[in-house]
Scaffold this motif. Structure first.
Motif, PDB file in Angstrom:
ATOM      1  N   LEU A   1      29.418  14.100   0.772  1.00 31.51           N
ATOM      2  CA  LEU A   1      29.496  12.719   1.257  1.00 31.51           C
ATOM      3  C   LEU A   1      30.531  11.857   0.528  1.00 31.51           C
ATOM      4  N   ASN A   2      31.080  12.404  -0.583  1.00 33.29           N
ATOM      5  CA  ASN A   2      32.093  11.648  -1.344  1.00 33.29           C
ATOM      6  C   ASN A   2      31.615  10.276  -1.796  1.00 33.29           C
TER       7      ASN A   2
ATOM      8  N   VAL B   1      17.189  14.177   0.494  1.00 33.84           N
ATOM      9  CA  VAL B   1      18.408  13.505   0.026  1.00 33.84           C
ATOM     10  C   VAL B   1      18.697  12.294   0.918  1.00 33.84           C
ATOM     11  N   ALA B   2      18.490  12.459   2.214  1.00 33.10           N
ATOM     12  CA  ALA B   2      18.694  11.327   3.130  1.00 33.10           C
ATOM     13  C   ALA B   2      17.743  10.175   2.771  1.00 33.10           C
TER      14      ALA B   2
ATOM     15  N   GLU C   1      22.493   3.607   0.549  1.00 31.34           N
ATOM     16  CA  GLU C   1      23.591   4.219   1.307  1.00 31.34           C
ATOM     17  C   GLU C   1      23.042   4.610   2.681  1.00 31.34           C
ATOM     18  N   ILE C   2      22.745   3.616   3.476  1.00 32.59           N
ATOM     19  CA  ILE C   2      22.044   3.828   4.742  1.00 32.59           C
ATOM     20  C   ILE C   2      22.872   4.679   5.712  1.00 32.59           C
ATOM     21  N   ALA C   3      24.167   4.369   5.765  1.00 31.96           N
ATOM     22  CA  ALA C   3      25.021   5.099   6.710  1.00 31.96           C
ATOM     23  C   ALA C   3      25.057   6.587   6.359  1.00 31.96           C
ATOM     24  N   ALA C   4      25.131   6.873   5.066  1.00 34.41           N
ATOM     25  CA  ALA C   4      25.169   8.269   4.626  1.00 34.41           C
ATOM     26  C   ALA C   4      23.853   8.974   4.956  1.00 34.41           C
TER      27      ALA C   4
END
Ligand code: IPM
Ligand code: MG
Length: 353
Positions: free
Chosen positions: A28-29, A298-299, A308-311
Motif C-alpha cells: 500500500l506504500n 489489516v483492513a 487510512e480508510i481508503a486503503a
C-alpha cells in the motif's frame, strides 16, 4: 507521521498468515514501520514467558498490533501461567483492549461454502461486540482447590462491574448507530445475577441512544437463533465467554472462520487486530491456511487505528476480486474453483491491489 505497527506472528499457522498480511500492508506504500515480537508458545519456548516484557513494551509503544494466532498441542500440558493463551489474554488485559469487534459477513462468492442453506445466510452481515477483558475469563477468585473431604473442586468467578458493562455497551450502541441501528444484548438473566445487572445497564444506556433499537435475548436462544435465522441480527453485544462461543458459531455461518477478521480496541481506538480463528496446528507449515482473515484484519487496522480508510477499502475490494477470480484455499474450496496455497492467495491479493 510514521505509524508503528507491531506484528506478533505467534504459533501454528500464525507466522504463515501474518507473512501474507504484511506483504499486503507493504504493497500500500503507506508511511508505516513494522516491528515484530514473540507471543504465545513461541515466546514460552524462547523465554519461558508467553508474554515477555519486551513484547508488552513494544505493544504499548505501537500504534496498532497485528496478531496471528497462539497455542498448540506442544504446550497443552503446560501449567496455566505457561500456556500460550495466557500471552493473548495478558496482552488484551494489559492494554485494556476491552472492545472486541467480530463481524460475520457472507461473501456472495462463498454462499456455497456455508453449511446452512443459501437463503438462510445470503446477505448476512452481523457484528458481534464481545467484552474482552472481564467476565469469567478474568474474575477472581479462580483455581482448583482440595476440599476437606479430599475431593478437588474447580472454580471461576463471573463478575462485571457497572463501568465495565457501560463502556462495552457504549461501543456497541455506537457501532449500531453506524450500521442498521439495531442492537441485541445477550445475557443469561434468568439464572445469573451478573447478567441481570448487564441487562439493566444496557437498558439505562438505551435512553442515550434513542435512534438505536435495543432488544435482549438469552444466550441459549441466541445460539439457536444464529443458526435458525441469523439475518434477524444487526449488532449483538455480550460478555467475554458468551461472545467467544457465539462468535465461533456466527463465523461458521459465513462458510469458514478463515474469512473473519477482528479488532480489539481500547478506550482511545488503539487496537490489536487478529483473525477470529486459532493456530490450526494440524495444518501448520503446509501452506494450506487461509490468510484472508488476517488480511482483512489489516483492513480493520487501517480503518480503526491508522485512519487510512481508503486503503482499508482497497484491501476489502482486492479480497472480493480474488474471490471473484475463483481462487480458494482448502477451507473455502468448492467445485469449479481453483485451489491455492496460503502464499498464492496472499500474492493474488497483492496483485489485485
Ligand atoms: C478467541 C480465542 C481465545 C479466547 C483463546 C485462544 C484464549 O478462542 O480469541 O476467541 O477464548 O478468547
Ligand atoms: Mg474463541
Amino acid at each position: 507521521m510514521t505509524k508503528h505497527v507491531l506484528v506478533l506472528p505467534g504459533d501454528g499457522i500464525g507466522p504463515e498468515i501474518v507473512t501474507e498480511a504484511v506483504k499486503v500492508l507493504g504493497t500500500l506504500n503507506l508511511d508505516i514501520e513494522i516491528d515484530s515480537a514473540l507471543i504465545g508458545g513461541a515466546a514460552v519456548d524462547a523465554t519461558g514467558n508467553p508474554l515477555p516484557d519486551e513484547t508488552l513494551e513494544k505493544a504499548r509503544n505501537a500504534d496498532a498490533i497485528l496478531l496471528g494466532a497462539v497455542g498448540g498441542p506442544k504446550w497443552d500440558g503446560n501449567a496455566m501461567e505457561q500456556r500460550p493463551e495466557k500471552g493473548l489474554l495478558g496482552i488484551r488485559s494489559q492494554l485494556e483492549l476491552f472492545a472486541n469487534l467480530r463481524p460475520a459477513i457472507l461473501y456472495p462468492q462463498l454462499a456455497e461454502a456455508s453449511t446452512l442453506k443459501p437463503e438462510v445466510v445470503s446477505g448476512l452481515d452481523i457484528l458481534i461486540v464481545r467484552e474482552l477483558t472481564g467476565g469469567i475469563y478474568f474474575g477472581q477468585p479462580r483455581g482448583i482447590r482440595t476440599l476437606d473431604n479430599g475431593e478437588r473442586e474447580g472454580y471461576n468467578t463471573y463478575v462485571y462491574s457497572e463501568s465495565e458493562i457501560r463502556r462495552i455497551g457504549r461501543q456497541a450502541f455506537e457501532a449500531a448507530q453506524k450500521r442498521g441501528k439495531r442492537l441485541c444484548s445477550i445475557d443469561k438473566s434468568n439464572v445469573l445475577e451478573v447478567t441481570v445487572l448487564w441487562k439493566e445497564v444496557m437498558d439505562e444506556l438505551a435512553k442515550e441512544y434513542p435512534d438505536v433499537e435495543l432488544s435482549h435475548m438469552l444466550v441459549d436462544n441466541a445460539a439457536m437463533q444464529l443458526v435458525r435465522a441469523p439475518k434477524q441480527f444487526d449488532v449483538m453485544v455480550t460478555g467475554n465467554m458468551f461472545g467467544d462461543i457465539l462468535s465461533d458459531a456466527a463465523a461458521m455461518l459465513t462458510g469458514s472462520i478463515g474469512m473473519l477478521p477482528s479488532a480489539s480496541l481500547d478506550e482511545n481506538g488503539k487496537g490489536m487486530y487478529e483473525p477470529c480463528h486459532g493456530s490450526a496446528p494440524d495444518i501448520a507449515g503446509q501452506g494450506k491456511a487461509n490468510p484472508l482473515a488476517t488480511i482483512l484484519s489489516v483492513a480493520m487496522m487501517l480503518r480503526y487505528s491508522l485512519n487510512e480508510i481508503a486503503a482499508a477499502d482497497r484491501i476489502e475490494q482486492a479480497v472480493e476480486k480474488v474471490l471473484d477470480q475463483g481462487l480458494r484455499t482448502a477451507d473455502i474450496m468448492s467445485e469449479g474453483c481453483k485451489l491455492v496455497s496460503t502464499e498464492e492467495m496472499g500474492a493474488a491479493v497483492v496483485a489485485a491491489l
